[in-house]
Every structure is written in structure tokens, then in C-alpha cells.
Design a protein around this motif. Sequence first.
Motif, PDB file in Angstrom:
ATOM      1  N   VAL A 187       2.631  -9.894  -2.463  1.00 40.22           N
ATOM      2  CA  VAL A 187       2.632  -8.823  -3.465  1.00 40.22           C
ATOM      3  C   VAL A 187       4.059  -8.518  -3.915  1.00 40.22           C
ATOM      4  O   VAL A 187       4.911  -8.161  -3.115  1.00 40.22           O
TER       5      VAL A 187
ATOM      6  N   ALA B 113       4.655  -6.787  -7.169  1.00 40.51           N
ATOM      7  CA  ALA B 113       4.444  -6.084  -8.438  1.00 40.51           C
ATOM      8  C   ALA B 113       4.986  -4.660  -8.416  1.00 40.51           C
ATOM      9  O   ALA B 113       4.732  -3.887  -9.332  1.00 40.51           O
ATOM     10  N   GLY B 114       5.753  -4.301  -7.383  1.00 38.98           N
ATOM     11  CA  GLY B 114       6.290  -2.944  -7.282  1.00 38.98           C
ATOM     12  C   GLY B 114       7.494  -2.748  -8.192  1.00 38.98           C
ATOM     13  O   GLY B 114       8.057  -3.711  -8.732  1.00 38.98           O
ATOM     14  N   SER B 115       7.914  -1.489  -8.326  1.00 36.21           N
ATOM     15  CA  SER B 115       9.037  -1.210  -9.231  1.00 36.21           C
ATOM     16  C   SER B 115      10.324  -0.856  -8.484  1.00 36.21           C
ATOM     17  O   SER B 115      11.374  -0.665  -9.097  1.00 36.21           O
ATOM     18  N   GLY B 116      10.279  -0.737  -7.141  1.00 32.33           N
ATOM     19  CA  GLY B 116      11.498  -0.501  -6.368  1.00 32.33           C
ATOM     20  C   GLY B 116      12.163   0.828  -6.676  1.00 32.33           C
ATOM     21  O   GLY B 116      13.376   0.894  -6.815  1.00 32.33           O
ATOM     22  N   THR B 117      11.377   1.888  -6.741  1.00 32.92           N
ATOM     23  CA  THR B 117      11.914   3.210  -7.087  1.00 32.92           C
ATOM     24  C   THR B 117      13.021   3.639  -6.124  1.00 32.92           C
ATOM     25  O   THR B 117      14.090   4.084  -6.544  1.00 32.92           O
ATOM     26  N   ARG B 118      12.766   3.502  -4.815  1.00 35.37           N
ATOM     27  CA  ARG B 118      13.761   3.942  -3.819  1.00 35.37           C
ATOM     28  C   ARG B 118      14.977   3.023  -3.804  1.00 35.37           C
ATOM     29  O   ARG B 118      16.078   3.428  -3.458  1.00 35.37           O
TER      30      ARG B 118
ATOM     31  N   LYS C  63      13.623  -4.839  -6.591  1.00 32.57           N
ATOM     32  CA  LYS C  63      14.321  -5.539  -5.507  1.00 32.57           C
ATOM     33  C   LYS C  63      13.856  -6.977  -5.334  1.00 32.57           C
ATOM     34  O   LYS C  63      14.604  -7.836  -4.874  1.00 32.57           O
TER      35      LYS C  63
ATOM     36  N   GLY D 205      -1.245  -4.057  -9.952  1.00 35.25           N
ATOM     37  CA  GLY D 205      -1.748  -2.746 -10.361  1.00 35.25           C
ATOM     38  C   GLY D 205      -0.745  -1.648 -10.073  1.00 35.25           C
ATOM     39  O   GLY D 205       0.409  -1.917  -9.755  1.00 35.25           O
ATOM     40  N   ASP D 206      -1.215  -0.399 -10.156  1.00 35.49           N
ATOM     41  CA  ASP D 206      -0.327   0.761 -10.043  1.00 35.49           C
ATOM     42  C   ASP D 206       0.071   1.083  -8.607  1.00 35.49           C
ATOM     43  O   ASP D 206       1.050   1.776  -8.381  1.00 35.49           O
ATOM     44  N   SER D 207      -0.708   0.631  -7.632  1.00 37.68           N
ATOM     45  CA  SER D 207      -0.355   0.875  -6.227  1.00 37.68           C
ATOM     46  C   SER D 207      -0.359  -0.463  -5.495  1.00 37.68           C
ATOM     47  O   SER D 207      -0.908  -1.454  -5.986  1.00 37.68           O
TER      48      SER D 207
ATOM     49  N   SER E 215      -2.600  -3.826  -6.190  1.00 38.32           N
ATOM     50  CA  SER E 215      -2.017  -5.155  -6.383  1.00 38.32           C
ATOM     51  C   SER E 215      -2.651  -6.171  -5.436  1.00 38.32           C
ATOM     52  O   SER E 215      -2.916  -7.312  -5.818  1.00 38.32           O
TER      53      SER E 215
ATOM     54  N   ASP F  61       4.482  -8.738   1.916  1.00 43.16           N
ATOM     55  CA  ASP F  61       5.341  -8.031   0.970  1.00 43.16           C
ATOM     56  C   ASP F  61       6.442  -8.974   0.497  1.00 43.16           C
ATOM     57  O   ASP F  61       7.217  -9.472   1.324  1.00 43.16           O
ATOM     58  N   ALA F  62       6.563  -9.171  -0.805  1.00 43.51           N
ATOM     59  CA  ALA F  62       7.696  -9.947  -1.334  1.00 43.51           C
ATOM     60  C   ALA F  62       9.009  -9.353  -0.839  1.00 43.51           C
ATOM     61  O   ALA F  62       9.994 -10.073  -0.647  1.00 43.51           O
ATOM     62  N   ALA F  63       9.026  -8.044  -0.624  1.00 49.84           N
ATOM     63  CA  ALA F  63      10.240  -7.334  -0.228  1.00 49.84           C
ATOM     64  C   ALA F  63      10.630  -7.559   1.233  1.00 49.84           C
ATOM     65  O   ALA F  63      11.537  -6.907   1.736  1.00 49.84           O
TER      66      ALA F  63
ATOM     67  N   LYS G 132      11.890  -4.580   5.631  1.00 53.84           N
ATOM     68  CA  LYS G 132      11.522  -4.453   4.221  1.00 53.84           C
ATOM     69  C   LYS G 132      12.681  -3.868   3.437  1.00 53.84           C
ATOM     70  O   LYS G 132      13.232  -2.837   3.803  1.00 53.84           O
TER      71      LYS G 132
HETATM   72  N1  CTP Z   1       3.904  -3.674  -4.521  1.00 52.05           N
HETATM   73  C1  CTP Z   1       3.044  -4.231  -5.471  1.00 52.05           C
HETATM   74  N2  CTP Z   1       2.433  -3.442  -6.395  1.00 52.05           N
HETATM   75  C2  CTP Z   1       2.665  -2.119  -6.419  1.00 52.05           C
HETATM   76  C3  CTP Z   1       3.529  -1.518  -5.451  1.00 52.05           C
HETATM   77  C4  CTP Z   1       4.139  -2.328  -4.513  1.00 52.05           C
HETATM   78  O1  CTP Z   1       2.845  -5.453  -5.452  1.00 52.05           O
HETATM   79  N3  CTP Z   1       2.074  -1.372  -7.372  1.00 52.05           N
HETATM   80  C5  CTP Z   1       4.606  -4.539  -3.563  1.00 52.05           C
HETATM   81  C6  CTP Z   1       6.134  -4.474  -3.718  1.00 52.05           C
HETATM   82  O2  CTP Z   1       6.568  -5.359  -4.757  1.00 52.05           O
HETATM   83  C7  CTP Z   1       6.624  -4.851  -2.336  1.00 52.05           C
HETATM   84  C8  CTP Z   1       5.478  -4.401  -1.413  1.00 52.05           C
HETATM   85  O3  CTP Z   1       4.356  -4.132  -2.251  1.00 52.05           O
HETATM   86  O4  CTP Z   1       6.816  -6.258  -2.193  1.00 52.05           O
HETATM   87  C9  CTP Z   1       5.868  -3.201  -0.572  1.00 52.05           C
HETATM   88  O5  CTP Z   1       6.013  -2.052  -1.412  1.00 52.05           O
HETATM   89  P1  CTP Z   1       7.296  -1.120  -1.485  1.00 52.05           P
HETATM   90  O6  CTP Z   1       8.297  -1.491  -0.458  1.00 52.05           O
HETATM   91  O7  CTP Z   1       6.827   0.281  -1.551  1.00 52.05           O
HETATM   92  O8  CTP Z   1       7.943  -1.572  -2.893  1.00 52.05           O
HETATM   93  P2  CTP Z   1       7.966  -0.751  -4.256  1.00 52.05           P
HETATM   94  O9  CTP Z   1       6.658  -0.075  -4.468  1.00 52.05           O
HETATM   95  O10 CTP Z   1       8.458  -1.691  -5.294  1.00 52.05           O
HETATM   96  O11 CTP Z   1       9.126   0.321  -3.944  1.00 52.05           O
HETATM   97  P3  CTP Z   1       9.035   1.926  -4.171  1.00 52.05           P
HETATM   98  O12 CTP Z   1       7.869   2.405  -3.355  1.00 52.05           O
HETATM   99  O13 CTP Z   1      10.350   2.424  -3.663  1.00 52.05           O
HETATM  100  O14 CTP Z   1       8.855   2.126  -5.648  1.00 52.05           O
END
Ligand code: CTP
Length: 214
Positions: free
Chosen positions: A2, A4-9, A14, A61-63, A67, A86-88, A191
Motif C-alpha cells: 500500500v 497511496a497515503g499522503s504522508g501528512t506527518r 514519503k 482510497g481515502d484510508s 487502499s 506498507d510501502a513506508a 515505518k
Molecule cells: N496508505 C495508503 N492509503 C491511504 C493511507 C495510507 O495506501 N489512504 C499507506 C501509506 O502509503 C503507507 C501505509 O499505508 O505506506 C502506512 O500509512 P501511514 O504511515 O499512515 O502513511 P500516510 O497515511 O501516508 O501518512 P499520514 O498518516 O502521516 O498522512
Amino acid sequence: VVAAGSGTRYGGPKQVDPLLGSTVVAHSVATARSVCDGVVVVVPASGSPVPIEADVIVPGGDSRSESVRCGLRALPVDVEIVLIHDAARPGASAAVFKAVEAAVHAGADGAVPALAVTDTLKSATLGSYGLEVAKTISRSDLYAIQTPQAFRRDVLEAAHAGGGDATDDAGLVEQSGGSVVVVEGERRALKLTEPEDLVMLQALLLGTEIDGRS
Ligand code: CTP
Ligand code: MG
């Protein structure tokens, strides 16, 4: 995988950061490919800005849980064991991918890598002087859980069928009564969450290479 996250923190996506001559997501996908029969990568709806070598690439998706469900829908029919990563966590080793797969192969519904918690744990609540310690919590049976996590495909799909949300997939499997086994995790599978995590990860990976343990 996965991604698809946005790396808010972290302050940005990332998963596309450079890492040891490649990118964070490319490292994660390469390790998954070295162990699994096929790899599905879930990327942002806008697409991945960096190249990804996978069997299937789908928008997420959004969470995180959403995803994962996007990825599950792309699995071929004959797949029986699914690993979710987790890709991260680009430092996770092939050995851990194999260990969680072996635990499910041996009969567990799921398997997760875990590290024993080393810090002292306390709960705190807002008091008259600000945040105040409520109590100390024994860490003797507490673990920090990582990915890759492995599952029987039918159990994982059933756990996700209700559309629930959890910070990992084992959480949903546990809620639906599944058995989840714990295997030894690894520091290098940390992570990327905050920006300084990249410095720690690079140091850990370089240290591992120098030791010849990679
Ligand atoms: N992920 C995803 N789809 C989302 C949210 C997260 O595929 N809607 C993935 C991220 O890309 C990451 C993994 O799930 O590889 C772990 O999530 P997290 O560390 O929370 O990454 P982010 O959601 O990108 O970071 P943040 O919560 O800080 O925005
Ligand atoms: Mg997140």
C-alpha cells in the motif's frame, strides 16, 4: 504493497523519496517481488510519480484500510495467502516476508512481525497542571506491530467485508475472531512517519550492509 497515503506527518509523499539509489516504494516492492508470486501496488488516485515495477497497479482510497481493499479486489482468483506491506517500511527484509508467510502456511489465520516495547509506558489525562500521568502500564506483554502481515485470503476478505477501518489488517482479522500469530520483527522495518525517520532508516540499512547481514 500500500503506497497511496499522503504522508501528512512526514510533510509529503514519503513513499517517493529517494533511498539508497532508488526510491522508498521501489525498495518495498523489490523485496515483496523477491518473495511473492505476484505483487499488487496500490498508488494514489493521481498515479505514481515514480516508476513502479509490479504485476498490477491500482488506485487507492481515502484510508489505509480502503487502499488495502482496492488491492484485494485486484488479486487473481487462485491466490490463497496474501501479504500486506506498507510501502513506508522499505527496510523490511525478505526473511520477515518469508516468516509471516510460513506461519500462515502452518495454519494461522494471520501473522504479524512484532518488536517488544522498550520504553516505559504511561497513560496521561488532562489535569489542573496540564497533562498528568494517570498510571504506568506494564509493557511485559506489549508489542509494536509492523508489516508485512500475512493472512489466509478468505479470512482477510471476510474481515474487510464490513468496510471497517483499523491501523493494520490484523486489527480487522482479530475483530472478526481470527487467530493472529506473532513473529520476530526488525528495527530496520521501521515505518517512515516523521521526517527524521529517514535518517534512522538510512543508518540502519547502511549498518546492516556493512555488517554483511542484509
Ligand atoms: N496508505 C495508503 N492509503 C491511504 C493511507 C495510507 O495506501 N489512504 C499507506 C501509506 O502509503 C503507507 C501505509 O499505508 O505506506 C502506512 O500509512 P501511514 O504511515 O499512515 O502513511 P500516510 O497515511 O501516508 O501518512 P499520514 O498518516 O502521516 O498522512
Ligand atoms: Mg496514515
